[in-house]
Motif scaffolding. Structure first.
Motif, PDB file in Angstrom:
ATOM      1  N   THR A 206       4.470   4.050  -9.794  1.00  0.00           N
ATOM      2  CA  THR A 206       6.019   4.262  -9.986  1.00  0.00           C
ATOM      3  C   THR A 206       6.091   5.836  -9.294  1.00  0.00           C
ATOM      4  OG1 THR A 206       5.938   3.319 -11.857  1.00  0.00           O
ATOM      5  CG2 THR A 206       7.914   4.731 -11.599  1.00  0.00           C
ATOM      6  N   ILE A 207       7.159   5.768  -8.634  1.00  0.00           N
ATOM      7  CA  ILE A 207       7.692   7.206  -8.026  1.00  0.00           C
ATOM      8  C   ILE A 207       8.995   7.456  -8.637  1.00  0.00           C
ATOM      9  CG2 ILE A 207       8.620   7.919  -5.593  1.00  0.00           C
ATOM     10  CD1 ILE A 207       6.793   5.736  -4.325  1.00  0.00           C
ATOM     11  N   THR A 208       8.984   8.672  -8.872  1.00  0.00           N
ATOM     12  CA  THR A 208      10.126   9.241  -9.639  1.00  0.00           C
ATOM     13  C   THR A 208      11.051  10.260  -8.991  1.00  0.00           C
ATOM     14  OG1 THR A 208       8.600  10.741 -10.669  1.00  0.00           O
ATOM     15  CG2 THR A 208       8.933   8.879 -12.005  1.00  0.00           C
TER      16      THR A 208
ATOM     17  N   GLY B 263       1.531   0.991   7.438  1.00  0.00           N
ATOM     18  CA  GLY B 263       0.190   1.697   7.999  1.00  0.00           C
ATOM     19  C   GLY B 263      -0.753   0.990   8.555  1.00  0.00           C
ATOM     20  N   GLN B 264      -0.553  -0.133   8.743  1.00  0.00           N
ATOM     21  CA  GLN B 264      -1.731  -1.031   9.276  1.00  0.00           C
ATOM     22  C   GLN B 264      -1.348  -1.671  10.517  1.00  0.00           C
ATOM     23  OE1 GLN B 264      -4.266  -2.720   6.335  1.00  0.00           O
ATOM     24  NE2 GLN B 264      -5.051  -4.055   7.792  1.00  0.00           N
TER      25      GLN B 264
ATOM     26  N   GLY C 167      10.732   0.548  -1.284  1.00  0.00           N
ATOM     27  CA  GLY C 167      10.627   0.969   0.344  1.00  0.00           C
ATOM     28  C   GLY C 167      11.169   2.129   0.622  1.00  0.00           C
ATOM     29  N   ALA C 168      10.682   2.599   1.716  1.00  0.00           N
ATOM     30  CA  ALA C 168      11.047   4.008   2.362  1.00  0.00           C
ATOM     31  C   ALA C 168      10.970   3.824   3.900  1.00  0.00           C
ATOM     32  CB  ALA C 168      10.118   4.955   1.925  1.00  0.00           C
ATOM     33  N   GLY C 169      11.749   4.897   4.759  1.00  0.00           N
ATOM     34  CA  GLY C 169      11.925   4.793   6.020  1.00  0.00           C
ATOM     35  C   GLY C 169      10.337   4.890   6.808  1.00  0.00           C
ATOM     36  N   GLN C 170       9.460   5.720   5.860  1.00  0.00           N
ATOM     37  CA  GLN C 170       8.198   5.899   6.531  1.00  0.00           C
ATOM     38  C   GLN C 170       7.217   4.650   6.497  1.00  0.00           C
ATOM     39  OE1 GLN C 170       7.100   8.492   3.065  1.00  0.00           O
ATOM     40  NE2 GLN C 170       4.971   7.797   3.280  1.00  0.00           N
ATOM     41  N   ASP C 171       7.690   3.484   6.095  1.00  0.00           N
ATOM     42  CA  ASP C 171       6.856   2.344   6.141  1.00  0.00           C
ATOM     43  C   ASP C 171       6.943   1.791   7.462  1.00  0.00           C
ATOM     44  OD1 ASP C 171       6.973   2.573   3.306  1.00  0.00           O
ATOM     45  OD2 ASP C 171       8.350   1.040   2.980  1.00  0.00           O
TER      46      ASP C 171
ATOM     47  N   PRO D 132       0.856  -1.387  -0.097  1.00  0.00           N
ATOM     48  CA  PRO D 132       0.029  -0.177  -0.131  1.00  0.00           C
ATOM     49  C   PRO D 132       0.961   1.197   0.075  1.00  0.00           C
ATOM     50  CG  PRO D 132      -0.053  -1.143   2.170  1.00  0.00           C
ATOM     51  CD  PRO D 132       0.706  -1.905   1.095  1.00  0.00           C
ATOM     52  N   GLY D 133       0.475   2.084  -0.788  1.00  0.00           N
ATOM     53  CA  GLY D 133       1.231   3.424  -1.046  1.00  0.00           C
ATOM     54  C   GLY D 133       2.349   3.424  -2.222  1.00  0.00           C
TER      55      GLY D 133
END
Length: 557
Positions: A118-120, A469-470, A153-157, A113-114
């Protein structure tokens, strides 16, 4: 598909070579000594405005903890900074808001989720700090390196609020460059800078650790008590940092969750990278780097889908394959806690076959075994015959669980020769699966009915902190297991030893017994009036569970 390659049994017997024992300082420590600088004595922040070495930031107050989000620890790595080691962030005046996450690093879409699109974004080198609102000065610090196959992935996960609240530790989560933007390895890049090719994302992690070393005292954390921890690709990164001379002194303990210790060779990385350059259309350019740096991130990500890039050995920061480093004792010697789930590979069987609508067939099973195990394939097929399993997919999961567990045991053994090593297996078979699978199971019969074979890759993370987030629907016994696991982790972060009051004793790993901590919940009958509980205990059944006698019998090259 990710495959495992067991350590060479002869290589594990190599004598220790103490290059890191020479007491060489990391660049951070050396620069600090030359400048007469160093971290300030830790105090709990008296307000949400905190001064860092680059400028002031304002965070947010939450129930039981404070947070500072999206703090840049390095400059924007796009444009001319593409494929360069992380550069210093520019100082600012006034107070910057640190109340929202920074951009995620560029990556293709995925099932989490999130990440549906695609994230650029490339301007992503930021971190997040979480501190208990009643923290004492000099709190232990945990720096979390996210997983995602080095491509996502990212730190906010990771939302560490329950960990922070229970342990009183300060937690830092980080972003780092991924995929081709993080790990391209070309001779032209080597000419520009001998450090960086093949491991920019790993250098980003070190830059974040340097930021922690310099600034975390202002948030109540102790820069002399930093635990680096990660899962999957993040766990492998922890081992990479263990083997890095330039990371020496930046952490005091390490946690490796479901990850290995291996970097590909520089030559292999350059072969991968040459294929990528050709795929993206820069192989015939007069200036290959100028061509690559002019490409939009979206084009680079599209090329990555068919020409992937993985981290590789290189430069003074990563001169050794971490596998060699841990076998020979040539690493930053700190206490290590490490382990796995009891069905690591069940997730990947589902992801690569049934999720795509193409369940593994008998023919594909044999092909995969032969491709993965080569000269040992006939022995593997005889040990894991299809007749012993309901489906070829279940047979493949069993094979991969066995070989992966054998590799993990070799890692337990190698590390235990040199440092206090606390090994575990997460064995809570009835757990709700991690967020992405749990969500799929709500709408997909295929996901609901798939035989994962136990606790799968990532399932243990929800017991330490909320992931993606869950909050998952754990029963009361599982909530007690969560509290117990957080206690173990908190004690390890504080002292390098997970043992403390009111938890079962967890001995250091001894190859002679092979015993490790088996983490699981009880199954308390609600009608019994007994309190819910965890049922973790030391177990010597790991080898039998995963058929390790067989895997140890196979010849290795």
């Amino acid at each position: 598909m990710t495959t495992t390659r067991p350590f060479s049994k002869s290589a594990i017997a190599f004598a220790a070579v103490g290059v890191l024992g020479l007491g060489l300082l990391s660049p951070v420590a050396a620069d600090a000594l030359r400048a007469g600088a160093g971290p300030v004595a830790a105090t709990h922040p008296s307000s949400l405005v905190v001064r860092t070495d680059a400028g002031k930031v304002r965070g947010d107050s939450r129930t039981g903890y404070d947070e500072w989000l999206g703090i840049s620890y390095a400059a924007d790595p796009s444009g001319a900074n593409r494929w360069k080691p992380p550069q210093p962030v520019a100082k600012w005046s006034g107070v910057r808001n640190a109340t929202a996450f920074a951009n995620r690093c560029a990556q293709n879409s995925g099932w989490d989720p999130g990440y549906e699109k695609t994230i650029t974004s490339e301007d992503c080198l930021a971190l997040n700090v979480y501190a208990p609102d009643k923290a004492k000065a000099n709190a232990p610090v945990v720096v979390w390196i996210h997983g995602g196959g080095n491509t996502g992935g990212a730190g906010q996960d990771t939302d560490p609020r329950k960990f922070v609240d229970q342990t009183g530790a300060v937690v830092v989560t980080i972003n780092y460059r991924l995929g081709a933007l993080g790990f391209l390895n070309l001779p032209q890049l080597q000419t520009e800078n001998k450090n960086g090719p093949g491991n920019y994302g790993l250098l980003d992690q070190q830059a974040a650790l340097r930021w922690v070393h310099t600034n975390i005292s202002q948030f109540g954390g102790n820069p002399k008590n930093v635990t680096i921890a990660g899962q999957s690709a993040g766990a492998s990164a922890v081992c990479d940092e263990l083997a890095s001379p330039t990371a020496k002194g930046l952490f005091t303990h390490a946690v490796i969750v479901s990850g290995g210790c291996s970097l590909q060779t520089a030559a292999a990385g350059q072969t991968q990278s040459a294929t990528f350059v050709k795929t993206v259309g820069c192989d015939t350019a007069s200036d290959v780097l100028a061509c690559l740096r002019a490409k939009p991130a979206a084009e680079l990500l599209a090329a990555q889908k068919t020409a992937g890039i993985s981290p590789s050995v290189g430069g003074t920061a990563f001169p050794l394959n971490p596998q060699t480093a841990v076998q020979t004792g040539n690493f930053n010697r700190v206490p290590v806690m490490l382990g796995q789930t009891n069905s690591e590979r069940g997730l990947f069987t589902f992801q690569n076959y049934d999720y795509l609508g193409t369940p593994m067939t008998a023919a594909v099973y044999e092909q995969q075994v032969r491709a993965t195990y080569g000269a040992n394939a006939d022995k593997v097929l005889a040990e894991y015959p299809l007749s012993a399993y309901k489906t070829p997919g279940e047979a493949w999961t069993a094979v991969q669980n066995g070989s992966t567990s054998y590799t993990r045991r070799q890692l337990f053994t190698a590390l235990s020769r040199y440092v206090p090593t606390y090994a575990y297996e997460f064995a809570e078979n009835d757990t709700p699966h991690f967020t992405s699978i749990y969500r799929l199971q709500q709408k997909s019969t295929t996901a609901r009915d798939f035989p994962f074979g136990g606790a799968i890759h990532v399932d243990d993370l929800g017991y330490i902190w909320d992931y993606l987030g869950q909050t998952l629907p754990y029963d009361d016994d599982q909530l007690e297991l969560s509290r117990q696991m957080i206690t173990y982790w908190g004690d390890f972060a504080a002292s390098g030893d997970p043992n403390g009051a009111r938890t079962p004793n967890w001995p250091t790993y001894k190859p002679a017994t092979g015993a490790l901590m088996s983490l699981k919940a009880c199954d308390t009958d609600p009608a019994s009036n007994k309190a819910p509980a965890a049922c973790s205990k030391v177990s010597d059944g790991f080898a039998a569970e995963h058929d390790l006698t067989f895997w140890a019998s196979l010849p290795t090259s």
